[in-house]
Motif scaffolding. Structure first.
Motif, PDB file in Angstrom:
ATOM      1  N   GLY A  87     -32.442 -45.947 -16.171  1.00  0.00           N
ATOM      2  CA  GLY A  87     -33.639 -46.760 -17.030  1.00  0.00           C
ATOM      3  C   GLY A  87     -32.971 -47.348 -18.212  1.00  0.00           C
ATOM      4  N   VAL A  88     -32.451 -46.472 -19.115  1.00  0.00           N
ATOM      5  CA  VAL A  88     -31.871 -47.139 -20.386  1.00  0.00           C
ATOM      6  C   VAL A  88     -30.956 -47.998 -19.910  1.00  0.00           C
ATOM      7  CG1 VAL A  88     -30.590 -46.558 -22.482  1.00  0.00           C
ATOM      8  CG2 VAL A  88     -32.462 -45.126 -21.556  1.00  0.00           C
ATOM      9  N   VAL A  89     -29.969 -47.857 -19.057  1.00  0.00           N
ATOM     10  CA  VAL A  89     -28.900 -49.038 -18.803  1.00  0.00           C
ATOM     11  C   VAL A  89     -29.663 -50.134 -18.376  1.00  0.00           C
ATOM     12  CG1 VAL A  89     -27.175 -49.425 -17.217  1.00  0.00           C
ATOM     13  CG2 VAL A  89     -27.139 -47.215 -18.357  1.00  0.00           C
ATOM     14  N   VAL A  90     -30.606 -50.072 -17.454  1.00  0.00           N
ATOM     15  CA  VAL A  90     -31.157 -51.243 -16.735  1.00  0.00           C
ATOM     16  C   VAL A  90     -31.889 -51.957 -17.863  1.00  0.00           C
ATOM     17  CG1 VAL A  90     -33.224 -52.119 -15.549  1.00  0.00           C
ATOM     18  CG2 VAL A  90     -31.817 -50.178 -14.550  1.00  0.00           C
ATOM     19  N   LEU A  91     -32.604 -51.319 -19.157  1.00  0.00           N
ATOM     20  CA  LEU A  91     -33.207 -52.064 -20.119  1.00  0.00           C
ATOM     21  C   LEU A  91     -32.067 -52.705 -20.959  1.00  0.00           C
ATOM     22  CD1 LEU A  91     -35.576 -52.582 -21.796  1.00  0.00           C
ATOM     23  CD2 LEU A  91     -35.133 -50.260 -23.299  1.00  0.00           C
ATOM     24  N   LEU A  92     -31.145 -52.051 -21.321  1.00  0.00           N
ATOM     25  CA  LEU A  92     -30.177 -52.561 -22.298  1.00  0.00           C
ATOM     26  C   LEU A  92     -29.395 -53.868 -21.565  1.00  0.00           C
ATOM     27  CD1 LEU A  92     -28.514 -49.442 -23.598  1.00  0.00           C
ATOM     28  CD2 LEU A  92     -30.043 -51.101 -24.835  1.00  0.00           C
ATOM     29  N   THR A  93     -28.987 -53.683 -20.174  1.00  0.00           N
ATOM     30  CA  THR A  93     -28.170 -54.811 -19.676  1.00  0.00           C
ATOM     31  C   THR A  93     -29.086 -55.960 -19.371  1.00  0.00           C
ATOM     32  OG1 THR A  93     -28.661 -53.689 -17.496  1.00  0.00           O
ATOM     33  CG2 THR A  93     -26.411 -53.325 -18.473  1.00  0.00           C
TER      34      THR A  93
ATOM     35  N   MET B 278     -33.664 -74.372 -19.114  1.00  0.00           N
ATOM     36  CA  MET B 278     -34.336 -73.741 -18.088  1.00  0.00           C
ATOM     37  C   MET B 278     -33.880 -73.117 -16.930  1.00  0.00           C
ATOM     38  SD  MET B 278     -37.279 -73.465 -19.578  1.00  0.00           S
ATOM     39  CE  MET B 278     -37.973 -72.598 -18.565  1.00  0.00           C
ATOM     40  N   PHE B 279     -32.725 -73.619 -16.630  1.00  0.00           N
ATOM     41  CA  PHE B 279     -31.951 -73.249 -15.441  1.00  0.00           C
ATOM     42  C   PHE B 279     -31.361 -72.175 -16.246  1.00  0.00           C
ATOM     43  CE2 PHE B 279     -27.514 -73.142 -14.156  1.00  0.00           C
ATOM     44  CZ  PHE B 279     -27.593 -72.729 -12.540  1.00  0.00           C
ATOM     45  N   PHE B 280     -30.772 -71.972 -17.246  1.00  0.00           N
ATOM     46  CA  PHE B 280     -30.086 -71.022 -17.836  1.00  0.00           C
ATOM     47  C   PHE B 280     -31.082 -69.792 -18.036  1.00  0.00           C
ATOM     48  CE2 PHE B 280     -26.338 -73.870 -18.403  1.00  0.00           C
ATOM     49  CZ  PHE B 280     -25.369 -73.244 -18.188  1.00  0.00           C
ATOM     50  N   VAL B 281     -32.197 -70.124 -18.576  1.00  0.00           N
ATOM     51  CA  VAL B 281     -33.155 -69.179 -18.862  1.00  0.00           C
ATOM     52  C   VAL B 281     -33.542 -68.235 -17.657  1.00  0.00           C
ATOM     53  CG1 VAL B 281     -35.448 -68.650 -19.302  1.00  0.00           C
ATOM     54  CG2 VAL B 281     -34.123 -70.258 -20.786  1.00  0.00           C
ATOM     55  N   SER B 282     -33.570 -68.919 -16.347  1.00  0.00           N
ATOM     56  CA  SER B 282     -33.983 -68.412 -15.129  1.00  0.00           C
ATOM     57  C   SER B 282     -32.698 -67.621 -14.189  1.00  0.00           C
ATOM     58  CB  SER B 282     -34.279 -69.545 -14.437  1.00  0.00           C
ATOM     59  OG  SER B 282     -33.405 -70.589 -13.745  1.00  0.00           O
TER      60      SER B 282
ATOM     61  N   THR C  63     -30.226 -62.389 -23.199  1.00  0.00           N
ATOM     62  CA  THR C  63     -29.684 -63.024 -24.563  1.00  0.00           C
ATOM     63  C   THR C  63     -28.631 -63.901 -24.328  1.00  0.00           C
ATOM     64  OG1 THR C  63     -30.397 -61.163 -25.659  1.00  0.00           O
ATOM     65  CG2 THR C  63     -29.039 -62.494 -26.992  1.00  0.00           C
ATOM     66  N   LEU C  64     -27.538 -63.383 -23.392  1.00  0.00           N
ATOM     67  CA  LEU C  64     -26.238 -64.147 -23.194  1.00  0.00           C
ATOM     68  C   LEU C  64     -26.756 -65.644 -22.487  1.00  0.00           C
ATOM     69  CD1 LEU C  64     -23.654 -61.550 -22.369  1.00  0.00           C
ATOM     70  CD2 LEU C  64     -23.662 -62.769 -24.749  1.00  0.00           C
ATOM     71  N   PHE C  65     -27.596 -65.587 -21.716  1.00  0.00           N
ATOM     72  CA  PHE C  65     -27.791 -66.543 -20.825  1.00  0.00           C
ATOM     73  C   PHE C  65     -28.683 -67.822 -21.676  1.00  0.00           C
ATOM     74  CE2 PHE C  65     -26.906 -64.436 -16.789  1.00  0.00           C
ATOM     75  CZ  PHE C  65     -26.003 -65.560 -16.198  1.00  0.00           C
ATOM     76  N   MET C  66     -29.680 -67.209 -22.655  1.00  0.00           N
ATOM     77  CA  MET C  66     -30.352 -68.066 -23.474  1.00  0.00           C
ATOM     78  C   MET C  66     -29.328 -68.881 -24.373  1.00  0.00           C
ATOM     79  SD  MET C  66     -33.075 -69.301 -24.474  1.00  0.00           S
ATOM     80  CE  MET C  66     -34.260 -68.185 -23.776  1.00  0.00           C
ATOM     81  N   TYR C  67     -28.093 -68.194 -24.744  1.00  0.00           N
ATOM     82  CA  TYR C  67     -27.168 -68.700 -25.742  1.00  0.00           C
ATOM     83  C   TYR C  67     -26.419 -69.669 -24.877  1.00  0.00           C
ATOM     84  CZ  TYR C  67     -22.643 -69.043 -27.957  1.00  0.00           C
ATOM     85  OH  TYR C  67     -21.416 -69.410 -28.430  1.00  0.00           O
ATOM     86  N   LEU C  68     -26.032 -69.387 -23.702  1.00  0.00           N
ATOM     87  CA  LEU C  68     -25.475 -70.334 -22.809  1.00  0.00           C
ATOM     88  C   LEU C  68     -26.182 -71.498 -22.645  1.00  0.00           C
ATOM     89  CD1 LEU C  68     -23.793 -67.920 -20.356  1.00  0.00           C
ATOM     90  CD2 LEU C  68     -22.493 -69.294 -22.051  1.00  0.00           C
TER      91      LEU C  68
END
Length: 544
Positions: free
Chosen positions: A58-64, A120-124, A70-75
């Motif tokens: 569960g922790v791994v799922v949350l962190l990943t 929005m594409f990168f957000v999705s 975050t990375l896709f928003m940056y991209l």
């Protein structure tokens, strides 16, 4: 989609990490379902071990998931900035004629709305990757429980994909059409502000413009957008229906054909129920992918419609004084919408030398401004040549040729600062010109920026003249510059400012109707219907 692939290659490392974390998160979610199913039939001792695994996963799922988003928003923001600057550079490097043909509406809509679709594409993207991984993980778990059920699930997915593709294709068609209509809307929105005076002064015009032009286009966009998204909703509903049919047939039909244990049956039920939300989330994210596809197509089309004007390496040089500029049989054609005909300027044979004042006269619509635009290199002759110092200006030399001119057109534009001027004493020089042009009581200049542009049209023209002075080019062109000046300053322009430029060795072309000052010209050129019909000394024109 080549632009998107290029962006992906440029950010390959970040993209791979973002995709990997999305997939880990998705498969982790599927793993949580498997752990819950195992826990339902586990002993007390086994429960503690499974609980610890559940916590860690569960922790791994949350962190990943957080890292992936975050990375896709940056991209997304990086892609938007890159595409925006790419389009801006393309606009800046295109020929003036292509820019006129393109118009501002399409480019503005691309630089704003279409680029937001890319974000929005990168957000999705995290949702697409994670939900895809969840579904894949669930299918793998189904195969672990029963390979017969997995085969049936894959067959169901194929049937669902065919129906979805049909509906999605029609939805994409309506999205493309509505996006093209929005170009017209942007143009009409600008007219709502640019024509505000005319609309306020004519009630019926305002009502017709709003009720017929704007309302019609707004409604057309609404209808096509609605059809597109309704078809997307139908595609999503089809996917949900196929899934429910799959669950029903599996639980009530296949379970009787292939008897299974209670543990396996509960695993089916849990996986099926858990897959409903990821599948619906995946289907609901598809419109953002299609919108991004339409946006990318429009961006690539804009760039294709604005070919880059070739420039030689020598264009980095600074334009120097000239010995002669000549138009040799130069022509230019364009379509006049009001007259519904093609207007032809030329062939023009005309030459200029340093240190002379030339008046360009003629009636409205005779082609004076068009000739000025061709002279300064904004329009390239469709036949004939322009020669600088006896040498033909070829395809790669237009940029350096244009740097010989400082121009104030009748539809001039003022930037709020003195861009591109590097001079340690720029503010002092500008202040001296402000005094000379009687603007120092209205405007001040600090760090090459104007304190205000909120001036009358005549004062703004004086400020445009100040910018032209500071550019200090060898050739000046003024298009009806004095038309908005008071009689006193009009006299200053013709009797003081123009002779001062001539005394500095500058060539000055003045487009004018002020016949009181014709005698001050060294020579004049008269245009009529795109042809030079008269030329001679200014004094001769006054006498005539």
């Amino acid at each position: 989609m080549s632009v998107l692939l290029q962006l992906a290659r440029n950010a390959r490392g970040i993209l791979l990490v973002a995709l990997a974390t999305s997939l880990i998160s998705g498969f982790g979610n599927a793993g949580l379902v498997a752990l819950i199913n195992q826990a339902l039939g586990a002993s007390r001792t086994r429960l503690g071990e499974l609980g610890l695994q559940f916590l860690v996963l569960g922790v791994v799922v949350l962190l990943t998931r957080t890292l992936s988003q975050t990375l896709f928003m940056y991209l997304g923001q990086r892609a938007k900035a890159t595409l925006r600057m790419r389009t801006i550079h393309r606009i800046g490097e295109a020929s003036y004629r292509h820019l006129e043909q393109q118009g501002a509406a399409r480019s503005i809509s691309v630089l704003t709305g279409d680029l937001d679709q890319i974000v929005m594409f990168f957000v999705s993207m995290p949702a697409l990757a994670m939900q895809g991984a969840v579904i894949s993980g669930c299918l793998i778990y189904l195969g672990y429980l029963s390979w017969q059920i997995l085969l049936f699930a894959l067959l169901t997915i194929c049937i669902g994909a065919v129906g979805f593709r049909i509906a999605n294709g029609r939805a994409l068609f309506h999205l493309r059409a509505s996006r093209r209509r929005e170009d017209d809307l942007v143009k009409h929105f600008r007219a709502l502000f640019d024509g505000a005076k005319e609309l306020k002064l004519h009630r019926e015009r305002r009502q017709t413009f709003i009720a017929d032009t704007l309302a019609t286009n707004v409604e057309a966009v609404r209808v096509q957008r609605t059809r597109g998204y309704v078809l997307y909703a139908a595609a999503a509903s089809w996917g949900s229906f196929i899934l429910l049919a799959f669950i029903g047939i599996t639980v009530f039909v296949l379970a009787r054909l292939y008897p299974v244990s209670l543990h396996v049956a509960s695993g089916y039920a849990m996986v099926f129920l858990y897959m409903i939300m990821p599948i619906e989330a995946l289907l609901s994210a598809i419109p953002s992918v299609s919108s991004a596809r339409v946006a990318l197509e429009r961006i690539e089309q804009i760039n294709a419609d604005l070919p880059v004007e070739r420039a030689d390496a020598a264009t980095d040089a600074v334009a120097s004084s000239f010995t002669s500029i000549a138009l040799d049989g130069a022509t230019h054609r364009y379509f006049r919408e009001k007259e519904n005909e093609v207007f032809t300027l030329g062939p023009i044979d005309l030459s200029f030398r340093p240190g002379e004042i030339v008046y360009l006269i003629g009636g409205n619509g005779s082609g004076k401004t068009t000739l000025a635009k061709m002279l300064v290199g904004l329009y390239k002759p469709e036949s004939g040549h322009i020669r600088l110092n006896g040498n033909t200006v070829d395809e790669g030399a237009w940029d350096i040729y244009r740097q010989h001119f400082s121009v104030v057109f009748s539809d001039f534009f003022l930037f709020d600062s003195l861009l591109g001027m590097r001079d340690a004493n720029l503010d002092d020089k500008a202040h001296d010109y402000l005094k000379h042009l009687q603007l120092d009581h209205k405007v001040s200049i600090k760090d090459a920026a104007f304190s205000t542009l909120d001036l009358s049209q005549g004062q703004r023209k004086r400020l445009a003249l100040l910018v032209a002075y500071l550019e200090d080019r060898p050739f000046y062109v003024f298009d009806e510059w004095a038309a908005d000046q008071d009689p006193l300053f009009r006299d200053v322009f013709y009797q003081q400012l123009l002779p001062e430029l001539k005394a500095k060795g500058k060539t000055v072309l003045v487009i004018t109707h002020d016949d009181r000052y014709f005698h001050l010209a060294d020579r004049y050129v008269k245009l009529d219907y795109g042809q030079i019909v008269e030329a001679g000394a200014g004094a001769e024109l006054t006498a005539h």
